[in-house]
Design a protein around this motif. Structure first.
Motif, PDB file in Angstrom:
ATOM      1  N   GLY A 160     -76.092 -38.201  18.185  1.00  0.00           N
ATOM      2  CA  GLY A 160     -77.310 -37.815  18.888  1.00  0.00           C
ATOM      3  C   GLY A 160     -77.150 -37.877  20.392  1.00  0.00           C
ATOM      4  N   ALA A 161     -76.529 -38.963  20.867  1.00  0.00           N
ATOM      5  CA  ALA A 161     -76.284 -39.083  22.309  1.00  0.00           C
ATOM      6  C   ALA A 161     -75.355 -37.984  22.786  1.00  0.00           C
ATOM      7  CB  ALA A 161     -75.693 -40.461  22.619  1.00  0.00           C
ATOM      8  N   ILE A 219     -77.291 -34.712  23.048  1.00  0.00           N
ATOM      9  CA  ILE A 219     -78.174 -34.754  24.221  1.00  0.00           C
ATOM     10  C   ILE A 219     -77.366 -34.571  25.506  1.00  0.00           C
ATOM     11  CG2 ILE A 219     -79.658 -36.270  25.588  1.00  0.00           C
ATOM     12  CD1 ILE A 219     -80.647 -37.462  22.936  1.00  0.00           C
ATOM     13  N   SER A 249     -76.311 -30.883  25.770  1.00  0.00           N
ATOM     14  CA  SER A 249     -77.488 -30.052  26.053  1.00  0.00           C
ATOM     15  C   SER A 249     -77.972 -30.265  27.484  1.00  0.00           C
ATOM     16  CB  SER A 249     -78.610 -30.377  25.065  1.00  0.00           C
ATOM     17  OG  SER A 249     -78.195 -30.162  23.735  1.00  0.00           O
ATOM     18  N   GLY A 250     -77.984 -31.526  27.927  1.00  0.00           N
ATOM     19  CA  GLY A 250     -78.418 -31.813  29.288  1.00  0.00           C
ATOM     20  C   GLY A 250     -77.498 -31.215  30.329  1.00  0.00           C
TER      21      GLY A 250
END
Length: 676
Positions: free
Chosen positions: A244-245, A248, A251-252
């Motif tokens: 998940g990290a 993220i 995507s960030g």
């Protein structure tokens, strides 16, 4: 070789001899490849939607570091690794599909390209075939400000990987044989490369982008994941957290890159860490929801054909745009994406897999012979293309004169900012200082003629940089540095007039997304920013009693003029089709007048008119008297500048001064031609 000893300290699955390319065991790797290639495709074909898609290449580097480290260490632990077999396997994996793509691209270039472009393509293909494409492009182009057709530019990343594959196995096997602490060794290498990367970003961003030493840390991120002894001990929630990290972070980084118009290299750090997180937490189909998503058939399909997709996407896009003389529209781009995927699937099915599985050229000696002979044949053919000057005889005689036409290239191009040299010998005081972007620099072809008129003329500026002090172009901070350097010189020298020569409608300046930062920190965009910067320039120069003259914009064509002239002449069609309508030119002039506002009416600036030189009421021809006036859509040929010469001569004579010479423009800030 002591197998048991080598197994100590390795992760359990590596020590057990797990096959790193076993998609059934680690389907998430192909899924991550699918994400990476999708980012690359969208960045190239739909940059307005995914401008941060260039980070897909960084993801590929992390994946490669992980896979290749796992491959080597499983072989070492099982006592079946050999450098000869490794390099042969890499050649089987990379070269056949690459060779086909390069050959097809060369043939397509032979059909549609102008001689000078074909020479460049031949040199590029040769460098990519030899695994040094990144070094060639590092020396010859700026990836983010490309003005030429470069169908194999993406070969730079293959060069980085191939050079890594050449060196890395020797170091890794040596460390493994000595039972050194691999995580520590790889970590030291990663930190060293990352520090070099950060230094290069500040001092030599092109080096940070193209070269292996500042790029190696990305591959070593994947390598560290491969040797991490604790990976198999992660609990399910820890895997989900890592995945998940990672998602993220990627995507960030991609979202943040959307606000960058140049290589935002720092964003590679979170992107690569995100890729590591996904490998740690979502490599297998049962690794939580993200692992399940990466194992879906569409992601797996794209991941498996990702190498061929990467090979074919840029030649298809560039050569289509080159041959069609236009930027493809949205629906055409979608079609080109589908075409890329179809060709890549065929390449994977009939080229990659048969050779990797030894269904073709199974005997190593036979494969090596074909490899060497095909590479040698390709290089010989490319050498012939370069030696012939791009085979101009390909074109019919009627088209040849246009085909060999090039843009105006001033003598002593090394004097251009920022790569100035002692070849410039400026004189001062100056009657006229021409200050502009590439349009102003192109006028240097007239330097000898203008100085022979009896006055002194200088040239300052930088391509892609309008002289707009008071605002800073966010995507090119060096433009503000150039403007400051030129103004500082003007303050210390005597200059009678400044002629500003700029492409006023350029999207990088006047487009709605062109972002500038004013002196007070306010963000200003497009034409409003140009108007603000122009008024700042006029105000600064007026304080010194310097007259400002604005060169009226010359026509900007929606197609490369010399190429269209060549195609028209080759097919027997009238060359007057290579023209711009008078209405379109009037629209372009309206942008110029909107930016300058009332400056001319108030007498603060003069306008040196050019519209009657290049256009009549109905149209602006791309050629006159069988000579092309423009090279691409807006940069003129020498013949085009010759039309402007008489008015520039009148301007020089008008501002001629008779005071004695003083020291001239510094080479690092300007290029000036002195009377000879």
């Amino acid at each position: 070789m002591n197998g048991p000893a080598l197994r100590r300290g390795l992760r359990p699955d590596v020590a057990a001899g797990a096959t790193p390319d076993d998609d059934r065991r680690l389907p998430g790797i192909d899924g991550l490849r699918g994400i990476a290639i999708l980012l690359v495709l969208l960045f190239k074909f739909m940059p307005i939607y995914v401008p941060g898609g260039w980070l897909g290449v960084d993801l590929f580097f992390v994946i490669s570091g992980f896979v290749i480290t796992r491959l080597i260490l499983t072989g070492v632990a099982a006592e079946r690794f050999g450098l000869r077999g490794f390099y042969l396997a890499r050649a089987r994996r990379l070269f056949p599909a690459l060779a086909v793509m390069l050959a097809v691209t060369a043939i397509a270039g032979l059909i549609v390209m102008m001689p000078s472009d074909l020479v460049g393509l031949a040199k590029d293909i040769g460098a990519v075939a030899l695994g040094v494409g990144n070094i060639r492009f590092w020396q010859t182009v700026d990836y983010w400000r490309i003005q030429s057709a470069l169908p194999v530019l993406h070969g730079w990343s293959l060069g980085v990987e191939e050079q890594f594959y050449l060196i890395y196995p020797l170091l890794l096997v040596g460390a493994a044989k000595r039972c050194w602490n691999l995580p520590m060794i790889l970590g030291i290498g990663l930190v060293g490369s990352l520090l070099l990367f950060l230094v290069c970003l500040e001092r030599a961003s092109t080096s940070a982008f193209f070269l292996l030493p500042p790029r190696a840390w990305e591959l070593l991120v994947g390598a560290l994941v491969a040797v991490a002894p604790w990976r198999q001990r992660l609990a399910g929630w820890q895997r989900n957290l890592a995945a998940g990290a990672g998602l993220i972070a990627i995507s960030g980084a991609v979202a943040e890159a959307a606000s960058k118009h140049a290589f935002g290299g720092y964003l590679a750090i979170p992107a690569c860490l995100g890729a590591a997180g996904l490998i740690l937490g979502a490599s297998r189909s049962h690794d939580g929801p993200i692992g399940w998503a990466l194992s879906l058939r569409p992601a797996q399909f794209l991941g498996r054909i990702s190498y061929s997709v990467y090979l074919w996407h840029l030649p298809i896009l560039i050569l289509y745009a080159y041959g069609s003389l236009q930027t493809p529209g949205r629906f055409v781009r979608v079609g080109l994406i589908l075409l890329t995927i179809a060709i890549a699937a065929a390449s994977y099915r009939w080229i990659e897999m048969p050779i990797r599985r030894r269904q073709m050229l199974a005997v190593p000696g036979r494969f090596v012979a074909v490899f060497v002979l095909s590479l040698a044949g390709l290089l010989v053919a490319l050498t012939g293309v370069v030696a012939s000057g791009g085979l101009p005889q390909r074109w019919p005689e009627a088209a040849r004169a246009y085909a060999v036409t090039e843009r105006a290239r001033p003598d002593g191009a090394a004097c251009l900012v920022p790569s100035g040299s002692g070849r410039c010998r400026p004189g001062a005081p100056l009657d006229v200082l021409v200050w502009g972007d590439s349009h102003g620099q192109g006028m240097r072809v007239l330097a000898d003629r203008l100085t022979a008129a009896g006055g002194a003329i200088g040239f300052a500026g930088q391509g892609g940089c309008a002289p707009l002090p008071g605002v800073r172009l966010a995507s090119k901070p060096e433009c503000a540095e150039t403007a400051d350097a030129v103004l500082a010189w003007i303050d210390g020298h005597r200059v009678r007039s400044v002629l500003v020569a700029v492409r006023w409608d350029a999207q990088s300046y006047a487009g709605p997304s062109a972002t500038f930062v004013a002196v007070d920190g306010a963000v200003v965009r497009g034409r409003a920013a140009m108007a603000l910067g122009l008024r700042s320039l006029v105000g600064r120069l007026a304080q010194s009693g310097i007259q400002v003259i604005l060169l009226e914009p010359t026509p900007v064509f929606p197609f490369p003029v010399t190429r269209k002239l060549t195609y028209l002449a080759a097919s027997g069609q009238p060359i007057d089709q290579a023209a711009l309508s008078g209405a379109e030119y009037a629209r372009q002039l309206s942008i110029f007048h909107a930016i300058i506002g009332d400056l001319a009416d108030r007498g603060r600036v003069e306008i040196l008119q050019t519209h009657d030189l290049y256009c009549d009421a109905a149209h602006c021809p791309g050629a006159r008297d069988d000579a092309a006036l423009f090279w691409d859509g807006d940069h003129m040929t020498a013949a085009g500048y010759e039309l402007l010469a008489p008015r520039l001569v009148d301007l020089v004579r008008r501002f001629e001064v008779t005071s004695p010479d003083r020291s001239g423009l510094p080479a690092e800030a300007t290029g000036t031609a002195a009377p000879r």
